[in-house]
Design a protein around this motif. Sequence first.
Motif, PDB file in Angstrom:
ATOM      1  N   LEU A  92      -1.124   4.288 -10.874  1.00  0.00           N
ATOM      2  CA  LEU A  92      -0.950   3.532 -11.450  1.00  0.00           C
ATOM      3  C   LEU A  92       0.594   3.835 -11.567  1.00  0.00           C
ATOM      4  CD1 LEU A  92      -3.575   4.407 -13.666  1.00  0.00           C
ATOM      5  CD2 LEU A  92      -3.768   2.254 -12.878  1.00  0.00           C
ATOM      6  N   LYS A  93       1.461   3.928 -11.610  1.00  0.00           N
ATOM      7  CA  LYS A  93       2.668   4.135 -11.289  1.00  0.00           C
ATOM      8  C   LYS A  93       3.081   2.974 -10.418  1.00  0.00           C
ATOM      9  CE  LYS A  93       3.064   8.897 -12.665  1.00  0.00           C
ATOM     10  NZ  LYS A  93       3.678  10.316 -12.724  1.00  0.00           N
ATOM     11  N   LEU A  94       2.916   3.428  -9.245  1.00  0.00           N
ATOM     12  CA  LEU A  94       3.658   2.242  -8.066  1.00  0.00           C
ATOM     13  C   LEU A  94       2.945   0.883  -8.692  1.00  0.00           C
ATOM     14  CD1 LEU A  94       4.334   1.869  -5.512  1.00  0.00           C
ATOM     15  CD2 LEU A  94       2.621   2.335  -4.173  1.00  0.00           C
ATOM     16  N   ALA A  95       1.752   0.524  -9.033  1.00  0.00           N
ATOM     17  CA  ALA A  95       1.374  -0.282  -9.660  1.00  0.00           C
ATOM     18  C   ALA A  95       2.301  -1.415 -10.419  1.00  0.00           C
ATOM     19  CB  ALA A  95       0.005  -0.906 -10.075  1.00  0.00           C
ATOM     20  N   LEU A 154       5.519  -0.645 -10.812  1.00  0.00           N
ATOM     21  CA  LEU A 154       6.877  -1.140 -10.594  1.00  0.00           C
ATOM     22  C   LEU A 154       6.321  -2.332  -8.930  1.00  0.00           C
ATOM     23  CD1 LEU A 154       7.712   2.483  -8.650  1.00  0.00           C
ATOM     24  CD2 LEU A 154       9.015   1.182 -10.440  1.00  0.00           C
ATOM     25  N   ALA A 155       5.731  -2.602  -9.093  1.00  0.00           N
ATOM     26  CA  ALA A 155       5.827  -3.508  -7.861  1.00  0.00           C
ATOM     27  C   ALA A 155       5.307  -4.940  -8.706  1.00  0.00           C
ATOM     28  CB  ALA A 155       4.149  -3.419  -7.416  1.00  0.00           C
ATOM     29  N   GLU A 156       4.159  -4.453 -10.023  1.00  0.00           N
ATOM     30  CA  GLU A 156       4.739  -5.850 -10.630  1.00  0.00           C
ATOM     31  C   GLU A 156       5.322  -6.020 -11.078  1.00  0.00           C
ATOM     32  OE1 GLU A 156       2.519  -7.294 -15.182  1.00  0.00           O
ATOM     33  OE2 GLU A 156       1.901  -4.962 -14.635  1.00  0.00           O
ATOM     34  N   HIS A 157       6.288  -5.685 -11.311  1.00  0.00           N
ATOM     35  CA  HIS A 157       7.475  -5.762 -11.995  1.00  0.00           C
ATOM     36  C   HIS A 157       8.740  -5.980 -10.873  1.00  0.00           C
ATOM     37  CE1 HIS A 157      11.479  -4.999 -14.639  1.00  0.00           C
ATOM     38  NE2 HIS A 157      11.907  -4.477 -12.936  1.00  0.00           N
ATOM     39  N   HIS A 158       8.355  -6.212 -10.049  1.00  0.00           N
ATOM     40  CA  HIS A 158       9.277  -6.504  -8.520  1.00  0.00           C
ATOM     41  C   HIS A 158       8.392  -8.072  -7.919  1.00  0.00           C
ATOM     42  CE1 HIS A 158      11.428  -3.474  -8.909  1.00  0.00           C
ATOM     43  NE2 HIS A 158      12.552  -3.962  -8.073  1.00  0.00           N
ATOM     44  N   HIS A 159       7.398  -8.146  -8.745  1.00  0.00           N
ATOM     45  CA  HIS A 159       6.348  -9.305  -9.111  1.00  0.00           C
ATOM     46  C   HIS A 159       6.086  -9.284  -7.204  1.00  0.00           C
ATOM     47  CE1 HIS A 159       8.346 -10.982 -11.893  1.00  0.00           C
ATOM     48  NE2 HIS A 159       9.412 -10.599 -12.137  1.00  0.00           N
ATOM     49  N   LEU A 160       5.649  -8.130  -6.780  1.00  0.00           N
ATOM     50  CA  LEU A 160       4.854  -8.502  -5.147  1.00  0.00           C
ATOM     51  C   LEU A 160       3.184  -8.524  -5.381  1.00  0.00           C
ATOM     52  CD1 LEU A 160       6.937  -4.830  -3.996  1.00  0.00           C
ATOM     53  CD2 LEU A 160       7.047  -6.941  -3.416  1.00  0.00           C
ATOM     54  N   GLN A 161       2.880  -8.724  -4.844  1.00  0.00           N
ATOM     55  CA  GLN A 161       1.248  -9.180  -4.118  1.00  0.00           C
ATOM     56  C   GLN A 161       1.324  -7.693  -3.396  1.00  0.00           C
ATOM     57  OE1 GLN A 161      -0.392 -12.619  -1.671  1.00  0.00           O
ATOM     58  NE2 GLN A 161       1.867 -12.994  -1.507  1.00  0.00           N
ATOM     59  N   LEU A 162      -0.486  -7.510  -3.899  1.00  0.00           N
ATOM     60  CA  LEU A 162      -0.550  -6.414  -3.963  1.00  0.00           C
ATOM     61  C   LEU A 162      -1.575  -6.461  -3.093  1.00  0.00           C
ATOM     62  CD1 LEU A 162      -1.525  -3.321  -4.923  1.00  0.00           C
ATOM     63  CD2 LEU A 162      -2.508  -3.851  -6.554  1.00  0.00           C
ATOM     64  N   ALA A 163      -2.192  -5.056  -2.347  1.00  0.00           N
ATOM     65  CA  ALA A 163      -3.899  -5.135  -1.044  1.00  0.00           C
ATOM     66  C   ALA A 163      -3.929  -3.644  -0.979  1.00  0.00           C
ATOM     67  CB  ALA A 163      -3.664  -6.242   0.589  1.00  0.00           C
ATOM     68  N   PRO A 164      -4.544  -3.307  -1.548  1.00  0.00           N
ATOM     69  CA  PRO A 164      -4.686  -1.882  -0.899  1.00  0.00           C
ATOM     70  C   PRO A 164      -4.886  -1.479   0.387  1.00  0.00           C
ATOM     71  CG  PRO A 164      -5.341  -1.942  -3.489  1.00  0.00           C
ATOM     72  CD  PRO A 164      -4.784  -3.357  -2.490  1.00  0.00           C
ATOM     73  N   HIS A 165      -4.892  -0.523   0.992  1.00  0.00           N
ATOM     74  CA  HIS A 165      -5.250   0.139   1.753  1.00  0.00           C
ATOM     75  C   HIS A 165      -6.711   0.689   2.198  1.00  0.00           C
ATOM     76  CE1 HIS A 165      -5.287   3.168   5.360  1.00  0.00           C
ATOM     77  NE2 HIS A 165      -5.573   2.076   6.232  1.00  0.00           N
ATOM     78  N   VAL A 185       4.999   8.023  -4.464  1.00  0.00           N
ATOM     79  CA  VAL A 185       5.522   6.605  -4.706  1.00  0.00           C
ATOM     80  C   VAL A 185       7.082   6.841  -4.565  1.00  0.00           C
ATOM     81  CG1 VAL A 185       5.715   5.486  -7.411  1.00  0.00           C
ATOM     82  CG2 VAL A 185       4.091   6.408  -7.029  1.00  0.00           C
ATOM     83  N   ALA A 186       7.721   7.409  -4.111  1.00  0.00           N
ATOM     84  CA  ALA A 186       8.935   7.767  -4.225  1.00  0.00           C
ATOM     85  C   ALA A 186       9.085   7.617  -2.727  1.00  0.00           C
ATOM     86  CB  ALA A 186       9.844   8.940  -3.631  1.00  0.00           C
ATOM     87  N   GLU A 187       8.432   7.356  -1.554  1.00  0.00           N
ATOM     88  CA  GLU A 187       8.155   7.066  -0.397  1.00  0.00           C
ATOM     89  C   GLU A 187       7.961   4.863  -0.319  1.00  0.00           C
ATOM     90  OE1 GLU A 187       7.209  10.680   1.769  1.00  0.00           O
ATOM     91  OE2 GLU A 187       5.997   8.768   2.215  1.00  0.00           O
ATOM     92  N   HIS A 188       7.615   4.538  -1.361  1.00  0.00           N
ATOM     93  CA  HIS A 188       7.156   3.314  -1.539  1.00  0.00           C
ATOM     94  C   HIS A 188       8.623   2.657  -2.465  1.00  0.00           C
ATOM     95  CE1 HIS A 188       3.028   3.678  -1.031  1.00  0.00           C
ATOM     96  NE2 HIS A 188       2.679   2.616  -0.488  1.00  0.00           N
ATOM     97  N   PRO A 215      -0.639   0.232  -0.995  1.00  0.00           N
ATOM     98  CA  PRO A 215      -0.611   1.572  -1.268  1.00  0.00           C
ATOM     99  C   PRO A 215      -1.712   1.745  -1.270  1.00  0.00           C
ATOM    100  CG  PRO A 215      -0.536   0.522  -3.212  1.00  0.00           C
ATOM    101  CD  PRO A 215      -0.599  -0.365  -1.687  1.00  0.00           C
ATOM    102  N   ASP A 216      -2.150   2.569  -0.193  1.00  0.00           N
ATOM    103  CA  ASP A 216      -3.419   3.731  -0.781  1.00  0.00           C
ATOM    104  C   ASP A 216      -3.550   4.994  -1.462  1.00  0.00           C
ATOM    105  OD1 ASP A 216      -5.446   6.145   0.328  1.00  0.00           O
ATOM    106  OD2 ASP A 216      -5.421   4.607   2.595  1.00  0.00           O
ATOM    107  N   ALA A 217      -4.816   4.678  -2.736  1.00  0.00           N
ATOM    108  CA  ALA A 217      -4.635   6.286  -3.493  1.00  0.00           C
ATOM    109  C   ALA A 217      -4.779   7.390  -3.541  1.00  0.00           C
ATOM    110  CB  ALA A 217      -5.951   5.424  -4.750  1.00  0.00           C
ATOM    111  N   PRO A 218      -5.608   7.038  -2.638  1.00  0.00           N
ATOM    112  CA  PRO A 218      -6.163   8.812  -1.891  1.00  0.00           C
ATOM    113  C   PRO A 218      -4.513   9.733  -0.959  1.00  0.00           C
ATOM    114  CG  PRO A 218      -8.008   7.109  -1.111  1.00  0.00           C
ATOM    115  CD  PRO A 218      -7.209   6.853  -1.717  1.00  0.00           C
ATOM    116  N   ARG A 219      -4.142   8.619  -0.187  1.00  0.00           N
ATOM    117  CA  ARG A 219      -2.534   9.290   0.229  1.00  0.00           C
ATOM    118  C   ARG A 219      -2.009   9.198  -1.238  1.00  0.00           C
ATOM    119  NH1 ARG A 219      -2.781   5.285   5.895  1.00  0.00           N
ATOM    120  NH2 ARG A 219      -4.505   7.012   6.959  1.00  0.00           N
ATOM    121  N   ILE A 220      -1.809   8.118  -2.090  1.00  0.00           N
ATOM    122  CA  ILE A 220      -0.280   8.933  -2.876  1.00  0.00           C
ATOM    123  C   ILE A 220      -0.371  10.054  -3.504  1.00  0.00           C
ATOM    124  CG2 ILE A 220       0.901   6.855  -2.208  1.00  0.00           C
ATOM    125  CD1 ILE A 220      -0.031   5.766  -4.913  1.00  0.00           C
TER     126      ILE A 220
END
Length: 392
Positions: A306-309, A311-322, A277-280, A294-299
């Motif tokens: 869920l923590k990263l999601a 943060l992403a929502e708070h910054h109004h980012l779109q999501l496309a997991p790998h 999550v820190a790298e994201h 993000p890739d759940a098995p990698r992070i």
Amino acid sequence: MSTPETTAHAAQQAGEATLDRISWIKLSSVTLPLATPISDAKVFTGRQKPMTEVAFLFVELATEGGHQGIGFSYSKRAGGPGQFAHAKEIAPTLLGEDPSDIAKLWTKLVWAGASVGRSGLSTQAVAAFDIALWDLKAKRAGLPLAKLLGAHRDSVRCYNTSGGFLHTPTEQLLENASRSVAEGIGGIKLKVGHPDGKVDLSRVTAVREHLGDEVPLMVDANQQWDRPTAQRMGRALEEFGLVWIEEPLDAYDARGHAALAASLDTPVATGEMLASVAEHWELIRNDAADIIQPDAPRIGGITQFLKLATLAEHHHLQLAPHFAMEIHLHLAAAYPYEPWVEHFDWLEPLFNERLQISGGRMHVSSRPGLGITLSEQARAWTQADYELGTRP
């Protein structure tokens, strides 16, 4: 030095709210062979060899109360045996623990291997346990994981990647794209990053003309452009109306991604290669991506995703997991903004179940948990396993 017995004894000290305990754990190292060697830009630039297999770490859990869960992590080209070895070292810490306390157990597993850090191979091994715990919790509730998390939708837009690799001749690209659309897949992603940019543009032009303007189209450079090349290629690709340009630069070049994203109309997507999550967060706080991948098995699993999601929502980012659509379908369904999920048919031989796709969308099934069980073929591809505790 602690043993499974002493660890389990310590866990028995939980209060009366603990209604169940983990009693059995099985780890499996499974190697999935690919029918055709896979080449993307990293192969064409000489940084990697073609990919011929994918290594998986599967974790199966069971409790005294008879509940079970399954999770997995994976590694491409290298790292599979390392994940399995690390998982063997930390698995005993879960025996006797309450499977409901997932965040607590994630922390406990990370601290069991703290000297190797909180990203990369170590947390990818932890991810398989974490995902199995979430699967178990959803199964115990009798709900698909998406519903346990709180779904915003029962289906998610999906796009295909496996038909668009750089080793694929253009005529075959067109056939693959047509077949994917006919099968109900919503978008097509092409690999770019060829050393000759004219080759990229020719292939993208061919697919766009073949499919027309209505089919969503994405491209993925797999980190193989430098900043000037990414800027030049990004401008040249604007005319195609792409949904996104993926990994145009080195995954850790947050400032470069930010400058590129600010200069192009086409959205920039990245994040799949990051391992925490820190790298994201470096991407997010630098406005380095329009779409986070993000890739759940990698992070580190679903807990970290869920923590990263958030943060992403708070910054109004779109999501496309790998990758790993079997996991990411549920997580994308629970994201507030309309996401995408990546369709790969590579993993299908590992499971008895199939995901339903129609109308450009991947549908959440009514099966509880992740909705997957290991196939006999997966058992046959097992290279090593490790079991501890009492088998249910």
